[in-house]
Enzyme design. Structure first.
Site, PDB file in Angstrom:
ATOM      1  N   ASP A 163      42.900  41.271  46.815  1.00  0.00           N
ATOM      2  CA  ASP A 163      41.583  41.705  47.261  1.00  0.00           C
ATOM      3  C   ASP A 163      41.686  42.169  48.718  1.00  0.00           C
ATOM      4  O   ASP A 163      42.019  41.368  49.595  1.00  0.00           O
ATOM      5  CB  ASP A 163      40.684  40.460  47.151  1.00  0.00           C
ATOM      6  CG  ASP A 163      39.271  40.706  47.569  1.00  0.00           C
ATOM      7  OD1 ASP A 163      38.985  41.784  48.118  1.00  0.00           O
ATOM      8  OD2 ASP A 163      38.451  39.801  47.347  1.00  0.00           O
TER       9      ASP A 163
ATOM     10  N   ASN B  46      30.012  54.539  48.137  1.00  0.00           N
ATOM     11  CA  ASN B  46      29.269  55.691  47.596  1.00  0.00           C
ATOM     12  C   ASN B  46      28.478  56.315  48.756  1.00  0.00           C
ATOM     13  O   ASN B  46      28.377  55.712  49.828  1.00  0.00           O
ATOM     14  CB  ASN B  46      28.372  55.263  46.427  1.00  0.00           C
ATOM     15  CG  ASN B  46      27.317  54.270  46.856  1.00  0.00           C
ATOM     16  OD1 ASN B  46      26.488  54.551  47.726  1.00  0.00           O
ATOM     17  ND2 ASN B  46      27.340  53.075  46.281  1.00  0.00           N
TER      18      ASN B  46
ATOM     19  N   GLY C 286      32.483  46.524  42.527  1.00  0.00           N
ATOM     20  CA  GLY C 286      33.917  46.685  42.819  1.00  0.00           C
ATOM     21  C   GLY C 286      34.296  46.282  44.234  1.00  0.00           C
ATOM     22  O   GLY C 286      33.848  45.258  44.764  1.00  0.00           O
ATOM     23  N   VAL C 287      35.111  47.113  44.853  1.00  0.00           N
ATOM     24  CA  VAL C 287      35.581  46.857  46.216  1.00  0.00           C
ATOM     25  C   VAL C 287      34.387  46.768  47.180  1.00  0.00           C
ATOM     26  O   VAL C 287      34.336  45.896  48.056  1.00  0.00           O
ATOM     27  CB  VAL C 287      36.502  48.008  46.678  1.00  0.00           C
ATOM     28  CG1 VAL C 287      36.968  47.793  48.102  1.00  0.00           C
ATOM     29  CG2 VAL C 287      37.691  48.159  45.755  1.00  0.00           C
ATOM     30  N   ASP C 288      33.448  47.680  47.009  1.00  0.00           N
ATOM     31  CA  ASP C 288      32.262  47.754  47.877  1.00  0.00           C
ATOM     32  C   ASP C 288      31.494  46.422  47.868  1.00  0.00           C
ATOM     33  O   ASP C 288      31.121  45.896  48.929  1.00  0.00           O
ATOM     34  CB  ASP C 288      31.376  48.891  47.327  1.00  0.00           C
ATOM     35  CG  ASP C 288      30.446  49.487  48.356  1.00  0.00           C
ATOM     36  OD1 ASP C 288      30.496  49.059  49.518  1.00  0.00           O
ATOM     37  OD2 ASP C 288      29.670  50.380  47.986  1.00  0.00           O
TER      38      ASP C 288
ATOM     39  N   SER D 115      38.387  55.671  44.188  1.00  0.00           N
ATOM     40  CA  SER D 115      37.968  56.432  42.989  1.00  0.00           C
ATOM     41  C   SER D 115      38.574  55.947  41.674  1.00  0.00           C
ATOM     42  O   SER D 115      38.238  56.459  40.613  1.00  0.00           O
ATOM     43  CB  SER D 115      38.239  57.939  43.122  1.00  0.00           C
ATOM     44  OG  SER D 115      37.280  58.533  43.952  1.00  0.00           O
TER      45      SER D 115
ATOM     46  N   GLY E  30      38.105  53.330  39.904  1.00  0.00           N
ATOM     47  CA  GLY E  30      37.328  52.259  39.284  1.00  0.00           C
ATOM     48  C   GLY E  30      36.149  52.919  38.617  1.00  0.00           C
ATOM     49  O   GLY E  30      36.314  53.762  37.722  1.00  0.00           O
ATOM     50  N   VAL E  31      34.958  52.599  39.097  1.00  0.00           N
ATOM     51  CA  VAL E  31      33.723  53.189  38.566  1.00  0.00           C
ATOM     52  C   VAL E  31      33.802  54.722  38.590  1.00  0.00           C
ATOM     53  O   VAL E  31      33.269  55.387  37.698  1.00  0.00           O
ATOM     54  CB  VAL E  31      32.527  52.714  39.429  1.00  0.00           C
ATOM     55  CG1 VAL E  31      31.251  53.413  39.043  1.00  0.00           C
ATOM     56  CG2 VAL E  31      32.358  51.209  39.303  1.00  0.00           C
ATOM     57  N   TYR E  32      34.474  55.294  39.574  1.00  0.00           N
ATOM     58  CA  TYR E  32      34.518  56.754  39.720  1.00  0.00           C
ATOM     59  C   TYR E  32      35.517  57.448  38.788  1.00  0.00           C
ATOM     60  O   TYR E  32      35.596  58.671  38.754  1.00  0.00           O
ATOM     61  CB  TYR E  32      34.760  57.153  41.171  1.00  0.00           C
ATOM     62  CG  TYR E  32      33.512  57.100  42.045  1.00  0.00           C
ATOM     63  CD1 TYR E  32      32.286  56.653  41.551  1.00  0.00           C
ATOM     64  CD2 TYR E  32      33.544  57.497  43.369  1.00  0.00           C
ATOM     65  CE1 TYR E  32      31.148  56.602  42.343  1.00  0.00           C
ATOM     66  CE2 TYR E  32      32.401  57.462  44.172  1.00  0.00           C
ATOM     67  CZ  TYR E  32      31.209  57.002  43.653  1.00  0.00           C
ATOM     68  OH  TYR E  32      30.088  56.967  44.448  1.00  0.00           O
TER      69      TYR E  32
HETATM   70  N1  APR Z   1      40.035  44.559  46.206  1.00  0.00           N
HETATM   71  C1  APR Z   1      40.917  45.516  45.822  1.00  0.00           C
HETATM   72  N2  APR Z   1      40.701  46.301  44.728  1.00  0.00           N
HETATM   73  C2  APR Z   1      39.570  46.110  43.999  1.00  0.00           C
HETATM   74  C3  APR Z   1      38.588  45.132  44.333  1.00  0.00           C
HETATM   75  C4  APR Z   1      38.869  44.331  45.499  1.00  0.00           C
HETATM   76  N3  APR Z   1      38.022  43.396  45.897  1.00  0.00           N
HETATM   77  N4  APR Z   1      37.561  45.217  43.432  1.00  0.00           N
HETATM   78  C5  APR Z   1      37.885  46.213  42.567  1.00  0.00           C
HETATM   79  N5  APR Z   1      39.097  46.740  42.877  1.00  0.00           N
HETATM   80  C6  APR Z   1      39.827  47.857  42.281  1.00  0.00           C
HETATM   81  C7  APR Z   1      39.310  48.384  40.977  1.00  0.00           C
HETATM   82  O1  APR Z   1      39.937  47.710  39.909  1.00  0.00           O
HETATM   83  C8  APR Z   1      39.758  49.841  41.039  1.00  0.00           C
HETATM   84  O2  APR Z   1      41.128  49.951  40.683  1.00  0.00           O
HETATM   85  O3  APR Z   1      39.669  48.957  43.190  1.00  0.00           O
HETATM   86  C9  APR Z   1      39.675  50.205  42.503  1.00  0.00           C
HETATM   87  C10 APR Z   1      38.459  51.006  42.926  1.00  0.00           C
HETATM   88  O4  APR Z   1      37.341  50.661  42.129  1.00  0.00           O
HETATM   89  P1  APR Z   1      35.827  50.746  42.591  1.00  0.00           P
HETATM   90  O5  APR Z   1      35.523  49.638  43.515  1.00  0.00           O
HETATM   91  O6  APR Z   1      35.008  50.871  41.367  1.00  0.00           O
HETATM   92  O7  APR Z   1      35.763  52.102  43.496  1.00  0.00           O
HETATM   93  P2  APR Z   1      35.520  53.633  43.075  1.00  0.00           P
HETATM   94  O8  APR Z   1      36.135  53.996  41.779  1.00  0.00           O
HETATM   95  O9  APR Z   1      35.906  54.427  44.298  1.00  0.00           O
HETATM   96  O10 APR Z   1      33.969  53.724  42.850  1.00  0.00           O
HETATM   97  C11 APR Z   1      33.088  53.663  43.931  1.00  0.00           C
HETATM   98  O11 APR Z   1      31.831  51.911  42.937  1.00  0.00           O
HETATM   99  O12 APR Z   1      30.777  49.939  43.337  1.00  0.00           O
HETATM  100  C12 APR Z   1      30.732  51.205  43.505  1.00  0.00           C
HETATM  101  O13 APR Z   1      29.486  51.411  45.540  1.00  0.00           O
HETATM  102  C13 APR Z   1      30.666  51.782  44.889  1.00  0.00           C
HETATM  103  O14 APR Z   1      29.441  53.494  43.882  1.00  0.00           O
HETATM  104  C14 APR Z   1      30.682  53.199  44.484  1.00  0.00           C
HETATM  105  C15 APR Z   1      31.744  53.234  43.404  1.00  0.00           C
END
Ligand code: APR
Length: 173
Positions: free
Chosen positions: A10, A24, A32-34, A121, A123-125
């Site tokens: 993390d 975002n 997710g990370v955010d 990007s 993850g959710v993206y």
């Molecule tokens: N630390 C490291 N990696 C993480 C963590 C963490 N705490 N939480 C999730 N991940 C991984 C996910 O598994 C993925 O591989 O980080 C990667 C990025 O995922 P997301 O957090 O979904 O980021 P992204 O794809 O850029 O989407 C951004 O997600 O939550 C929302 O506000 C955020 O709308 C924005 C979107």
């Protein structure tokens, strides 16, 4: 060769100069990370984001990044990077390259030496794994970032394996 490390875990828990958030355009938190970063950083980070100028509710464009304080995190800064939503851009690669470059340029402008990054990007993206890793590691390998110690925090063994393969193919040991 630049200094690039792959770590399982993390990035909100990293002790570095700058922690990178996969944000975002609103910059007010999410999942997710955010979510992990805002939970760990607390209200000071949210207040710093809220104080930034917003145009139609957006504080950061796709492919851009903004820097704030880090609240309760063990870092000096949070750099909020907004990568592309993969399915919504004709050329998502250009937007992802730009998000990483803006992030690393901000880190250098603020005299950071160490930085903890997530897979923006991917993850959710919805960015495909190999392509996301190739873009990220290619940008980080550019000579202008040779002074930065860059650590990617990846979520599981499968991701680590994919990223390690791309790093090897770029000539890293
Ligand atoms: N630390 C490291 N990696 C993480 C963590 C963490 N705490 N939480 C999730 N991940 C991984 C996910 O598994 C993925 O591989 O980080 C990667 C990025 O995922 P997301 O957090 O979904 O980021 P992204 O794809 O850029 O989407 C951004 O997600 O939550 C929302 O506000 C955020 O709308 C924005 C979107």
């Amino acid at each position: 060769m630049n200094s690039i490390h792959l770590i399982k875990g993390d990035n909100a828990k990293a002790k570095v100069d700058a922690i990178v958030n996969a944000a975002n355009p609103k910059l007010l938190g999410g999942g997710g990370v955010d979510g992990a970063i805002h939970r760990a950083a607390g209200s000071e980070l949210l207040a710093a984001c809220f104080a930034m100028e917003a145009i139609n509710g957006r504080r950061c464009g796709y492919g851009d990044a903004k820097i704030t304080c880090a609240g309760n995190l063990e870092a000096r800064f949070v750099i909020h990077a907004v990568g592309p939503i993969y399915s919504k851009f004709a050329e998502p690669q250009k937007v992802l390259v730009s998000a990483y470059k803006r992030t690393l340029d901000l880190a250098i402008e603020h005299q950071c030496k160490t930085i903890a990054l997530p897979a923006i990007s991917f993850g959710v993206y919805g960015y495909p794994a190999r392509e996301a890793a190739t873009v990220a590691l290619s940008v980080c390998s550019q000579p202008e970032y040779s002074e930065l110690e860059m650590s990617f925090y990846l979520f599981d063994e499968e991701m680590l394996h994919i990223w390690q393969g791309i790093l090897d193919s770029l000539g890293y040991e």
